[in-house]
Design an enzyme around this catalytic site. Structure first.
Site, mmCIF file in Angstrom:
data_model
loop_
_atom_site.group_PDB
_atom_site.id
_atom_site.type_symbol
_atom_site.label_atom_id
_atom_site.label_comp_id
_atom_site.label_asym_id
_atom_site.label_seq_id
_atom_site.Cartn_x
_atom_site.Cartn_y
_atom_site.Cartn_z
ATOM 1 N N ASP A 156 0.809 -1.224 0.000
ATOM 2 C CA ASP A 156 0.000 0.000 0.000
ATOM 3 C C ASP A 156 0.843 1.274 0.000
ATOM 4 O O ASP A 156 1.877 1.343 0.664
ATOM 5 C CB ASP A 156 -0.897 -0.026 1.250
ATOM 6 C CG ASP A 156 -1.968 1.044 1.224
ATOM 7 O OD1 ASP A 156 -2.544 1.288 0.139
ATOM 8 O OD2 ASP A 156 -2.252 1.622 2.290
ATOM 9 N N HIS A 157 0.361 2.284 -0.732
ATOM 10 C CA HIS A 157 0.978 3.619 -0.769
ATOM 11 C C HIS A 157 2.476 3.543 -1.045
ATOM 12 O O HIS A 157 3.296 4.042 -0.272
ATOM 13 C CB HIS A 157 0.699 4.380 0.525
ATOM 14 C CG HIS A 157 -0.642 5.046 0.543
ATOM 15 N ND1 HIS A 157 -0.925 6.161 -0.203
ATOM 16 C CD2 HIS A 157 -1.777 4.726 1.205
ATOM 17 C CE1 HIS A 157 -2.185 6.512 0.007
ATOM 18 N NE2 HIS A 157 -2.727 5.655 0.850
ATOM 19 N N HIS A 173 -6.814 10.550 5.889
ATOM 20 C CA HIS A 173 -6.018 9.541 6.580
ATOM 21 C C HIS A 173 -5.820 9.912 8.049
ATOM 22 O O HIS A 173 -5.813 11.088 8.417
ATOM 23 C CB HIS A 173 -4.627 9.420 5.936
ATOM 24 C CG HIS A 173 -4.630 8.768 4.598
ATOM 25 N ND1 HIS A 173 -4.380 9.460 3.439
ATOM 26 C CD2 HIS A 173 -4.840 7.488 4.228
ATOM 27 C CE1 HIS A 173 -4.424 8.622 2.400
ATOM 28 N NE2 HIS A 173 -4.707 7.413 2.866
ATOM 29 N N ASN A 181 -10.169 0.959 2.599
ATOM 30 C CA ASN A 181 -8.912 0.879 3.343
ATOM 31 C C ASN A 181 -9.101 1.378 4.774
ATOM 32 O O ASN A 181 -9.603 2.490 4.987
ATOM 33 C CB ASN A 181 -7.840 1.727 2.667
ATOM 34 C CG ASN A 181 -7.330 1.116 1.389
ATOM 35 O OD1 ASN A 181 -7.938 0.222 0.810
ATOM 36 N ND2 ASN A 181 -6.190 1.611 0.929
ATOM 37 N N HIS A 238 -9.857 5.566 0.637
ATOM 38 C CA HIS A 238 -8.798 5.657 1.635
ATOM 39 C C HIS A 238 -9.276 6.521 2.807
ATOM 40 O O HIS A 238 -10.227 7.278 2.681
ATOM 41 C CB HIS A 238 -7.548 6.285 1.037
ATOM 42 C CG HIS A 238 -6.841 5.404 0.056
ATOM 43 N ND1 HIS A 238 -5.532 5.626 -0.335
ATOM 44 C CD2 HIS A 238 -7.231 4.294 -0.612
ATOM 45 C CE1 HIS A 238 -5.154 4.699 -1.202
ATOM 46 N NE2 HIS A 238 -6.176 3.891 -1.394
#
Length: 289
Positions: A84-85, A183, A233, A211
């Site tokens: 991820d990312h 986030h 996510n 996200h």
């Protein structure tokens, strides 16, 4: 059972107008909790390892990846591994050998043309290795401690027309869209732009990814699934559960020195959180708003 493929789990969820939960893991306790929570509700799940988590592991991908894969292969439900990312091309190239079937390649902070070029190259390489590739357009703030963007700032929301062109030109398999989540939120108070989400769902023919989902209350999550999100996510919600449980345990038992006692408490708290959130997302298939 053998490791599942992220793309296959997402395809099945999309066909059922549902979503797959994807949880970011940092420790073995995270891995065990995610799988136990998924098993308790009989649902497939994705284990995600971020570039930040790899950095925490002194830049080494394999120790956590191998632990996750070994645990997943003994699960009673399908479990996939997702990187991820990822900003690093070197880390991207480690994915196939480490058991990952998918990668989120993150060039979203670059100007559009640079993001497109980098993502196109990543997608071409990933597809040649049999990997499913996710990208991001727009900005879901709060990563690495940064403040969330102004919701009215250019690029803070994903434009449907630009997104359709980006998907067509980059060849990505899924797109993370910026529709109001952030986030690293520790409170569940965020709200999404559901009108924009519907426009994106109509404009794009690839699965949409959300996200920053830890900051969304249950109703927003179910509405997001109903609006077309196929992968959700979740990371911070697990850390909130784990840290809160450990803090309470140590406050009640200040003489504790054996980490197994408080890590068990943290793992159990995360397991409950995983089971609850997967159930919420599964119920989202029938959510009408």
């Amino acid at each position: 059972m053998p490791l599942a493929a992220t793309g296959e789990l997402i395809a099945a969820a999309t066909a059922a107008r549902g979503a797959v939960a994807a949880f970011n893991v940092i420790t073995l306790e995270h891995v065990e909790a995610v799988i136990a929570g998924a098993e308790s509700v009989g649902a497939p799940v994705v284990l995600q390892v971020s570039e930040n988590a790899v950095g925490f592991r002194h830049g080494r991908l394999l120790p956590l990846a191998r632990a996750a894969a070994a645990t997943a292969e003994r699960a009673a439900v399908p479990v996939a591994l997702h990187l991820d990312h990822i900003h690093s091309d070197d880390l991207l190239r480690q994915a196939p050998g480490a058991g990952f079937s998918s990668v989120m390649y993150d060039a979203a902070r670059l100007p559009y043309e640079e993001n497109l070029a980098a993502t196109r190259a990543a997608a071409d390489w990933a597809h040649a290795q049999g990997l499913w590739l996710e990208a991001e357009l727009g900005q879901v703030g709060g990563k690495d401690g940064e403040p969330p963007p102004d919701p009215h700032a250019p690029g803070a929301r994903t434009d449907p027309g630009e997104a359709a062109a980006f998907v067509a030109d980059s060849g990505v398999d899924a797109l993370a869209v910026a529709v109001g989540s952030t986030h690293a939120m520790t409170t569940r108070t965020a709200t999404l732009d559901h009108v924009l989400l519907k426009r994106l769902s109509t404009a794009l023919d690839v699965p949409l990814v959300l996200h920053g989902s830890s900051g969304l209350p249950d109703g927003e999550l179910t509405a997001a699934v109903a609006g077309g999100i196929a992968k959700v996510n979740i990371g911070t919600a697990l850390n909130v559960a784990m840290t809160g449980a450990i803090r309470d345990h140590l406050a009640a038992h200040p003489g504790t020195v054996d980490p197994r006692t408080y890590l068990r408490t943290g793992r159990e708290a995360m397991t409950r959180t995983v089971a609850h959130l997967i159930t919420v997302l599964r119920d989202g298939r029938a959510f009408t708003g």
